[in-house]
Enzyme design. Structure first.
Site, PDB file in Angstrom:
ATOM      1  N   GLU A  55       0.872  -1.163   0.000  1.00  0.00           N
ATOM      2  CA  GLU A  55       0.000   0.000   0.000  1.00  0.00           C
ATOM      3  C   GLU A  55       0.919   1.226   0.000  1.00  0.00           C
ATOM      4  O   GLU A  55       1.804   1.311   0.857  1.00  0.00           O
ATOM      5  CB  GLU A  55      -0.846  -0.040   1.284  1.00  0.00           C
ATOM      6  N   ARG A  73       4.072 -13.660   9.189  1.00  0.00           N
ATOM      7  CA  ARG A  73       4.761 -12.392   9.013  1.00  0.00           C
ATOM      8  C   ARG A  73       6.021 -12.370   9.872  1.00  0.00           C
ATOM      9  O   ARG A  73       6.173 -13.164  10.796  1.00  0.00           O
ATOM     10  CB  ARG A  73       3.848 -11.221   9.365  1.00  0.00           C
ATOM     11  N   LYS A 113       3.387   0.354  10.603  1.00  0.00           N
ATOM     12  CA  LYS A 113       3.514   1.654   9.946  1.00  0.00           C
ATOM     13  C   LYS A 113       3.099   2.794  10.870  1.00  0.00           C
ATOM     14  O   LYS A 113       3.741   3.830  10.913  1.00  0.00           O
ATOM     15  CB  LYS A 113       2.638   1.673   8.692  1.00  0.00           C
TER      16      LYS A 113
HETATM   17  P1  ATP Z   1       1.973  -2.598   8.252  1.00  0.00           P
HETATM   18  O1  ATP Z   1       1.355  -3.646   9.114  1.00  0.00           O
HETATM   19  O2  ATP Z   1       3.364  -2.256   8.656  1.00  0.00           O
HETATM   20  O3  ATP Z   1       1.144  -1.388   8.072  1.00  0.00           O
HETATM   21  P2  ATP Z   1       1.006  -3.558   5.823  1.00  0.00           P
HETATM   22  O4  ATP Z   1       0.664  -4.990   5.779  1.00  0.00           O
HETATM   23  O5  ATP Z   1      -0.124  -2.634   5.960  1.00  0.00           O
HETATM   24  O6  ATP Z   1       2.151  -3.305   6.857  1.00  0.00           O
HETATM   25  P3  ATP Z   1       1.391  -3.366   3.057  1.00  0.00           P
HETATM   26  O7  ATP Z   1       2.008  -2.275   2.292  1.00  0.00           O
HETATM   27  O8  ATP Z   1      -0.062  -3.575   2.933  1.00  0.00           O
HETATM   28  O9  ATP Z   1       1.794  -3.125   4.551  1.00  0.00           O
HETATM   29  O10 ATP Z   1       2.150  -4.738   2.819  1.00  0.00           O
HETATM   30  C1  ATP Z   1       2.616  -5.160   1.577  1.00  0.00           C
HETATM   31  C2  ATP Z   1       2.957  -6.619   1.661  1.00  0.00           C
HETATM   32  O11 ATP Z   1       3.955  -6.828   2.646  1.00  0.00           O
HETATM   33  C3  ATP Z   1       1.759  -7.446   2.061  1.00  0.00           C
HETATM   34  O12 ATP Z   1       1.697  -8.569   1.201  1.00  0.00           O
HETATM   35  C4  ATP Z   1       2.043  -7.845   3.474  1.00  0.00           C
HETATM   36  O13 ATP Z   1       1.529  -9.099   3.735  1.00  0.00           O
HETATM   37  C5  ATP Z   1       3.559  -7.853   3.521  1.00  0.00           C
HETATM   38  N1  ATP Z   1       4.033  -7.566   4.882  1.00  0.00           N
HETATM   39  C6  ATP Z   1       3.758  -6.495   5.637  1.00  0.00           C
HETATM   40  N2  ATP Z   1       4.320  -6.606   6.856  1.00  0.00           N
HETATM   41  C7  ATP Z   1       4.969  -7.792   6.867  1.00  0.00           C
HETATM   42  C8  ATP Z   1       5.747  -8.500   7.841  1.00  0.00           C
HETATM   43  N3  ATP Z   1       5.951  -8.007   9.071  1.00  0.00           N
HETATM   44  N4  ATP Z   1       6.272  -9.701   7.484  1.00  0.00           N
HETATM   45  C9  ATP Z   1       6.061 -10.203   6.268  1.00  0.00           C
HETATM   46  N5  ATP Z   1       5.344  -9.598   5.312  1.00  0.00           N
HETATM   47  C10 ATP Z   1       4.800  -8.407   5.597  1.00  0.00           C
HETATM   48 MG    MG Z   2      -1.781  -3.681   4.566  1.00  0.00          MG
END
Ligand code: ATP
Ligand code: MG
Length: 617
Positions: free
Chosen positions: A60, A291, A301
């Protein structure tokens, strides 16, 4: 949840594989078996996707990438590469309020920095807004979607619970014609935000709450950073993601565990469309993995934004930040992240990885690739009283002990040197083998010296250490090693050393679980097998936001006050002209990098990536 300090068996194998001398090459890791690799191998075997492997990384664009994203990037791009497939970079830009082009560019740059290339496959969920809208009308026409005009509170109240079914909306029975009319007027901007939503008509009594008529479109009179004012209704994540995957002909849609409960909805949406001839088969399949949860940092984030906006760090690319832009300025390497990812593996259940696992991976990678240099971080003067004042010799230290082919560099030696203050002790503790009155030590790459006395300043602090040298002991000459000494210290000639700003970074938080109520040590945490009530059991969902909410303390209370120390040090002249981002080992200290932004010829600035040994164990 267990905390993993030592890497899995694979790590031990990697360590053992290195030569006793410390190796010199990056530790090569053969891809380990994991369940995602197994699924893909099986699909290749059965021909499910005709041998195609297409994955995607779907960030995102609402912030910078962090270490957790690196795990996902390496998994997705790595699986595609090892199967001669492709991995798409898709910006999941369905929330018009939070997104920005600035983030997109930074995200793309970080993925490229990690060593991956999406070729022409750079997409946006918003590329599919027209298609998503058409499919929404199709769902309405099939009697599979309806416009609900209940308030958000009413919808929440009628959703039911895990044990009770939901209550059907009074608008669920609206005719296709009425739904189409309302939905088109939603799109035309006739209604304010929140007046209506479009919901799928699935099953309000489903045991899976995600299938209880999920909303797929909402009204948001907001400008989108790519589609501008074209839309005032926006599709929701669950609906958008599966269709985007299907349109891009993704084969394996890899996501984190919290989406497991969403998989039935993912499958339902694209199954309906495929059955209706709207999407091509074979359809993508969602595969969930655990994760990355890492101790001593936060990876949400929201918290990263707070750290930046609250001024707790010097920006998104502060070397202490667990962001990829921060990692780069810290001197961490893309190859180190690869090594880390292979070592931690991919699993189906959540666990915590100890920060030392990441630091070890960086250390091992840097050990293999970083040239050796000399820096004196806390200088005190050493005077060799029997060395001629007008003489300068040139020593030739090797650039890397395991790579003779990397050559040597000249290093001036003279009567007055800088040595580390703590390499001298007037009253040595037991086992101290460095400089102390009457004792001998080797100045590495040079001579053996014997300490003869000290001078002190008005405060009683040692200001000069005196010694004499033995001309017959010059390193590399015949008989130089005839006399054995235990200590071996580094030095720089006073006339040759260059001043540099050195930023000594350490972990951003001083406890493994920032903000957790009881900040027991990681050791206690791993002893958890015998612990009937693991402290962080509530973290199983993987969202560390929950900790902060449940605790009376804030993760900000656990910031490490000593996470950054800026000093002026002496470095050898070769470092003053190093290009930005050059990574070196400061002998006996650790791995350092010429700062990407502030380092310049004549004004050297180095950041510490990691120390030589783990000082936290
Ligand atoms: P955050 O929880 O930090 O806001 P998010 O999941 O909202 O992270 P995205 O930009 O939506 O962030 O994530 C992009 C990709 O990265 C998604 O496929 C998500 O599953 C993966 N991702 C995010 N955080 C992790 C993590 N801690 N470990 C592994 N993959 C992750
Ligand atoms: Mg997300």
């Amino acid at each position: 949840m267990p905390v993993v300090h030592e890497q899995n068996g694979l790590h031990a194998a990697v360590r053992d594989a290195k030569s006793p001398a410390g190796g010199g090459r990056p530790a090569e890791v053969a891809p380990a078996a994991n369940f995602v690799r197994a699924i893909i191998a099986e699909d290749n075997h059965t021909g499910k996707y005709g041998g195609r492997v297409v994955t995607r990384f779907p960030p995102e664009p609402n912030g910078y990438l962090h270490y957790g994203h690196a795990k996902s990037i390496i998994l997705n791009f790595g699986l595609a590469a090892e199967n001669h497939g492709t991995c798409h970079l898709r910006f999941d830009d369905t929330n018009p309020l939070k997104e920005d082009v600035e983030f997109e560019d930074a995200i793309a740059a970080s993925v490229r920095w990690l060593g991956f290339d999406w070729g022409e496959h750079r997409y946006h969920a918003s590329d599919y807004y027209d298609a998503l809208y058409r499919y929404a009308e199709w769902f309405i026409e099939q009697g599979l979607a309806y416009v609900d005009s209940q308030t958000p509170e009413e919808m929440r109240a009628t959703r039911g619970t895990l044990t009770e079914p939901g209550i059907e909306s009074p608008h669920r029975a609206r005719s296709v014609a009425e739904n189409l009319d309302l939905f088109r007027r939603m799109r035309a901007g006739e209604f304010p935000d929140g007046a209506h939503v479009l919901r799928l008509k699935i099953d309000m009594a489903s045991a899976n709450l995600n299938l209880r008529d999920p909303a797929i479109y909402r009204i948001r009179h907001a400008r989108h950073h790519r589609t501008g004012d074209k839309w005032c209704i926006y599709p929701l994540y669950d609906y958008t993601h599966c269709i985007s995957d299907a349109l891009e002909r993704i084969t394996h849609s890899i996501c984190t565990l919290e989406f497991q409960d969403h998989r039935p909805l993912y499958d339902w949406v694209i199954e309906q469309l495929a059955a209706g001839g709207q999407l091509l088969r074979p359809l993508p399949q969602q595969v969930e993995f655990a994760r990355l949860n890492l101790t001593y940092v936060v990876l949400s984030k929201r918290k990263l934004i707070e750290l930046v906006e609250g001024g707790h760090v010097d920006g998104w690319d502060d070397p202490r930040m667990p962001t990829l832009v921060g990692a780069r300025r810290r001197g961490f390497t893309p190859e180190g992240f690869q090594l880390f990812a292979e070592r931690i593996g991919v699993s189906k259940s959540d666990s915590w990885i100890d920060m030392s696992v990441l630091e070890d991976a960086m250390r091992d990678d840097l050990n293999a690739r970083a040239q050796r240099r000399v820096a004196v971080l806390d200088p005190v003067k050493l005077v060799i009283d029997n060395y001629p004042a007008d003489t300068v010799e040139t020593m030739h230290p090797p650039n890397h002990p395991q790579h003779p082919e990397w050559g040597r560099r000249p290093l001036a030696f003279g009567r007055e040197l800088w040595i580390e203050r703590d390499d001298f002790a007037e009253t040595p503790p037991k086992g101290f083998f460095r400089l102390t009155p009457g004792a001998e030590v080797r100045l590495r790459y040079a001579y053996i010296v014997r300490c003869t006395g000290v001078e002190k300043d008005a405060d009683g602090r040692v200001s000069v250490v005196h010694c004499t040298y033995d001309p017959a002991t010059r390193s590399g000459t015949a008989g130089a090693d005839a006399r054995k000494v235990k200590g071996n210290i580094h030095w720089l000639a006073v006339g040759d050393a260059v001043q540099a700003e050195v930023r000594l970074y350490d972990r951003l938080f001083r406890v493994p679980f920032p903000g957790a109520r009881n900040t027991r040590s990681v050791k206690d945490e791993t002893a958890g097998a015998a612990d009937p009530l693991p402290l962080h059991a509530h973290l199983l969902a993987g969202d560390d936001d929950e900790v902060a909410d449940a605790a009376e303390r804030s993760y900000l209370d656990d910031l490490n006050p000593a996470s950054k120390r800026v000093i002026t040090a002496y470095v050898e002249p070769a470092l003053a002209t190093a290009p930005a981002e050059e990574r070196v080992q400061f002998e006996r200290h650790g791995y350092f990098v010429a700062d990407l932004i502030d380092h310049a010829p004549g004004r050297p600035v180095f950041n510490r990536a990691v120390t030589l040994k783990d000082s936290w164990k």
